[in-house]
Enzyme design. Sequence first.
Site, short mmCIF file in Angstrom:
data_model
loop_
_atom_site.label_atom_id
_atom_site.label_comp_id
_atom_site.label_asym_id
_atom_site.label_seq_id
_atom_site.Cartn_x
_atom_site.Cartn_y
_atom_site.Cartn_z
N GLU A 77 -11.76 -1.63 -3.32
CA GLU A 77 -11.15 -0.83 -2.25
C GLU A 77 -10.02 0.03 -2.83
OE1 GLU A 77 -9.76 -3.71 0.54
OE2 GLU A 77 -8.28 -4.56 -0.81
N ASP A 117 0.82 -1.22 0.00
CA ASP A 117 0.00 0.00 0.00
C ASP A 117 0.85 1.27 0.00
OD1 ASP A 117 -2.30 -1.60 0.19
OD2 ASP A 117 -2.27 -1.55 2.37
#
Length: 321
Positions: A199, A32
């Site tokens: 997401e 991420d």
Amino acid sequence: MLFLFVLLSSLLSTVLAVANPGACTGSCNVHDPAVIRRTSDGTYFRFSTGNKIQIATASDISGPWTIQGSALPSGSSIALAGNTDLWAPDISKVGDVYYLYYSVSTFGSQESAIGVATSTTMDVGTWTDHGSTGIRSYTGSAYNAIDGNLVLSTAGSYYMSFGSFWGDIYQVPMANPPLTTAGTSVRIAYNASGAHAVEGSNIYYRSPYYYLFFSSGTCCGYDSSRPSQGNEYRINVCVSTTINGGYYDRNGVSCTASGGTPVLTSHDNVYGPGGQGVFADSKAGGAILYYHYVDTTIGYGDGQKRFGWNVIGWSGGWPTI
């Protein structure tokens, strides 16, 4: 929806292009990532999940990346499980201040919140934690309050997109400065199929459109159980002429009706790319799509995921890699 028909007409012969990630040297294991260049000296900063938001720096997007330490070495002041295991950072500069957003949660839980910290330099030891932005979810909420991404509209207002699974991706107006919410959230993307695995939203403006990039599919645990082919992580996009949407894919399907045009999917030794962001970087040659991915020649473990990046090309108004 004239803009949509114009875009679609230019894509009749467009196919998904693929490219190897740009070079990465130094510390390249990451999950991420969130990347920005410091305006004062051009140093690249990369924030990532783990190590209480790990900070790495480099003189170039390709590295060599050097780990500097943690943004929040004491964890978050948000009183939730997971407040010392912070996820999914997002970084923006507002005026002379850098805003670092992060998620507090535990895997598979809706007991989640998005927090914010600020710094004028981004260096380790300079971050002030402000706790929750007011974006919070509970068991049974319409969304999961993780994966925040700040965007400035052309009208000068701030918004945050956020969310994963459950009701997928939402958007809420933010105050100025953007420390807290300033309105009601609305849904901007939803996949009705399967586990609603959407997401990691990131909204990028390139005149005259807003581009909603998001990750779709199964993100993690590939070393123990991989999903059926095509259901692993991938990066999709929808577009809109307004910050609030509606967002549509290249086939005219709404992003709230399972729409999404693939931008980057598994290919060659690249598997499950996602957790992405986009930022404009004149040094690297334009808008940069950055992400994490599994290099199948190295291993499938979550801790083995690599930092990837590519310069975005644009075909008929749509991003290509």
